[in-house]
Motif scaffolding. Sequence first.
Motif, PDB file in Angstrom:
ATOM      1  N   THR A 337       5.719  -4.023  12.608  1.00  8.79           N
ATOM      2  CA  THR A 337       5.052  -3.021  13.448  1.00  8.79           C
ATOM      3  C   THR A 337       6.068  -2.056  14.046  1.00  8.79           C
ATOM      4  OG1 THR A 337       3.305  -4.604  14.002  1.00  8.79           O
ATOM      5  CG2 THR A 337       3.567  -2.694  15.458  1.00  8.79           C
ATOM      6  N   GLN A 340       7.368   0.343  11.320  1.00 11.77           N
ATOM      7  CA  GLN A 340       6.414   1.407  11.001  1.00 11.77           C
ATOM      8  C   GLN A 340       6.412   2.487  12.082  1.00 11.77           C
ATOM      9  OE1 GLN A 340       2.415   0.004  10.548  1.00 11.77           O
ATOM     10  NE2 GLN A 340       1.631   1.959   9.790  1.00 11.77           N
ATOM     11  N   SER A 341       6.431   2.055  13.317  1.00 11.45           N
ATOM     12  CA  SER A 341       6.431   3.006  14.422  1.00 11.45           C
ATOM     13  C   SER A 341       7.729   3.804  14.467  1.00 11.45           C
ATOM     14  CB  SER A 341       6.232   2.252  15.743  1.00 11.45           C
ATOM     15  OG  SER A 341       6.203   3.150  16.833  1.00 11.45           O
ATOM     16  N   SER A 344       7.780   6.442  11.720  1.00 11.73           N
ATOM     17  CA  SER A 344       6.878   7.536  12.071  1.00 11.73           C
ATOM     18  C   SER A 344       7.489   8.448  13.124  1.00 11.73           C
ATOM     19  CB  SER A 344       5.555   6.955  12.583  1.00 11.73           C
ATOM     20  OG  SER A 344       4.726   7.965  13.090  1.00 11.73           O
TER      21      SER A 344
END
Length: 726
Positions: A337, A340-341, A344
Motif C-alpha cells: 500500500t 503504491q501511494s 503515485s
Amino acid sequence: MRRDSAPYNGTARRGEATPEGSPSIAAAEDVTRRSAVAEEQAFLDVATARRDRLAEHLRVELSADTRDPVEAARQRMLRQQYEELRRAQDGLVFGRLDGLDGTVRHVGRIGLRDDREDGEPLLVDWRAAAARPFYTATAVDPQGQARRRHIRTTGAVVVGVDDEPLDGTVSAELVGEGALLAALDQRRTGRMSTAISTLQREQDDIIRADATGPLIVQGGPGTGKTVVALHRVAYLLFARREMADQAVLVLGPSPRFLEYIAQVLPALGETAVVSATCDTLLPEIRVGRDESRQLAEIKGRALWQPALENYVASLLPRPRELKLRWEGEFYVLPAPTVAQSLASAVRGRPYHRARAVFAEQLHHLLAEAVVEQRETLLNEMEEGFEDILARFDRDLARDRHPGRAASGSDVDGLLSEEEIDDLRSRIAGSASIARFVEAWWPTLDAETLLRALLTDTTLLARFAPRLSREEIAAVAAEPAPWASSDIPLLDVLADLLGEVEAPQPQGEFVADRARRQRGWVYGHVVIDEAQELSEMQWHMLLRRCPSRSITAVGDIDQAEAAHRHRSWADAVRAVLGDRWTAAALTICYRTPREVMALTEPVLRRAGSHNAPPRAVRSAGIAPWERTVTPAELAGAAVEAVRQLRQRWRGGTVGVIAPADRVGELLAVLSDVPVLTATQSKGLEWDATLLVDPQGIAAEPRGWNGLYVALTRCTQELGQLILTPPG
C-alpha cells in the motif's frame, strides 16, 4: 495612413554629385533641404502636441485613488501607457515613407492616432507591420515605396533629413546611410542607446523572426548583436502581447554589461523585462569565489543534469511497512500500500511537492486503518469477546465530544461519513503525524545537498560515473563558498526539490514577481554573449522557458569560457540537439575598416574558420603601436590615455590589458575603465588602448580574447607593445 503631404518629387536626395562651380544648384539644394526640415518640424510639432495631450489625460486618470482590484489592474495598464508616452519624448519621430500611390507614413518610437473621429494613424509604431518597409525596402525591392526619409532630431527640434530614393535611380548598400553613419560617428557615452531609426535589413529580419523555437544568431564584432537582441524584445512584446503577462528574461554576461544596456528597453517603452546574469538567477545565492578554468569546464558539462536527477531520486524514501501511532494505538500500513501511494505521489513531481501529496494520501490511509480496525473490533465484540467490548467502550468515550448530538457511532458503533471526515482532519492537523512524515521524508536544502555531493568522492563516483578519478578529485578538493559554475548545479537541485510551500510574492508589475521567483516561467528569453554559456547554464535557461522561445546572440569566435566548443552546433547539441534555427549578422557597423583589417590573422590563430564581418565605414585613423619596457608601462599608459581623451573629448576611452596587468594600471589610471578582454566583452568606446596584446594572447583562449579586445573601438585603436624582459 496619411495623404496630407506632397508626394515624393525626387528632391533632397543625399549623396548626389553636383557640377563643379554651380552655385545656383547648391543654393537650390539648400532651399530644398531647409524646406524638408521645416516640413518635418511642422509634423513633429503636431505629433509632440498629441503625445503631450494623451500623457496629460493619463496622468489625471492615474492621480485618482482606487482600492478596487479590477480598477487597480486597469491603473497598472494605464501607468505602462503613460510611461511609454513619457519616455518617447526624445526621438518621437525619426522616419517617413512616401508611397508610390501618394500615401505618406511617418514612423516613430510609438504609435499615435490623431484626434479626429476616423482615428487614422498619425504616427506608425516602428514595430508595426506598416513600418517594416522603412527597414527593408530597397531600390531593387521598393515594396510600394518611392522614398524613405530619415529624420534627425535633437529633443523636439528637427536638425536634418536624409532622403533615400527607392525608385531604382540610386542603389545604396545601407538603409539610411547618412543617418546611420552620423549615429556611428557620435561620441560614446558609456551607455547603449536605441537604434530604431537606423536598423538595417538583416538586423530587422532577425528582430521580426518567428519566436516559436530557439534562434541562434552568429555575429562578429560591431554587427549590432546586442542592438538586435534588445529591439527584438521590444518587438515581441509589441507583436505578441501575451508575452507581457509572462515577462521576458534578458541574460547578459556581466553586471557591467547590464548597466551598459539598462536604459534601452525602458526607452523603448518596455517594462515586462527582467535583466540578469547566470550568477544572479538564484535570488538568494551569491558567488563568493573564482575557480580554475579546469573546474569550470568540468562542472559545466551536461552530465551533471542526469547525475543530480539520480542523486535526488536516491534520497526519496523507499517503500516499506509503516507503523503509526494514533491516540494511543498503533496502526500498520502494509508495504504494498505504501509503495503504491509513494509511486503515485512521486510521479513527475519535485521532491517536496511529492512529499506533500504523499502526506495527504497518508492521512487518508491512516484514517481508513483506524476505521477498519474499529470495524474489526466491533465484529469481534459481537462474537462475545468481553475484553474487546470494554476497550471499544473506552474508544467511544474518547472520540465523543462533549455536547455533541448522537451520531452513527453512538448508535451502532460505526463512524458516519461526517465523523470520518473529522477524523481525517484531525490526523492532517496532528503534530505527531507531521513529525513522522518529516522524519521519514525530510525537508531538504539544495545548498546542503550540493555541498555533501561535491565533497564526497564516493558519491561523485556513484552519481557522476563519466568523470575520471582525477576530475572527481579536482571537484572534491574545491572549498566553499560557491563559484559561478555551482549556480547551475544549485538550480538543478532547487528545481528537483521544488519549493517548500510558501506564500507567493506579489508585485505591481509582472517583472517584479518574476524577479523574486526562481521557478518563474518566462514568455521569451534573450541571451547575449551566448557563446560563453556552459551546457549546464543552457539547461538552467531552458527550465525558465520550457516553450524554447529563445533568442541567443553571440560570436563563437569571441568565446573565452573554459568550455570546449568551437561551433554553435557543439555548444548547444547536448541541450538543444538539432532543434534550433541559425541566423547571421555579416556587416560590421561599429569597428572601422582600419581596425578590422587586423583581425583575420588573429581569428586564424584562434582556430576559427569564419571570415570576420565586413566593415562598412572608415574612421580615417590608422591603428598605432608604441613599444615600451615593463618599467615604462605605467607612465606610457597614462600619457597614451591623456592623449586619447584629449582627441576624443566628450566621448569615451577604455583600456584593455592582460589580467595580471590590470592591478598595476588601475593604480595609475583612475578615470577610465581598465578591464580584461573578458570584462570588455559587449562594450565599446570611441578609443581603445590595448596594453600588451601578446600577454592577452598568452592567456587561456587568449587569441579569442585578443579578437575581442581589438574590436572594442569605434574610432581609434592604440597598442602598447611590451619588450621582452632582459
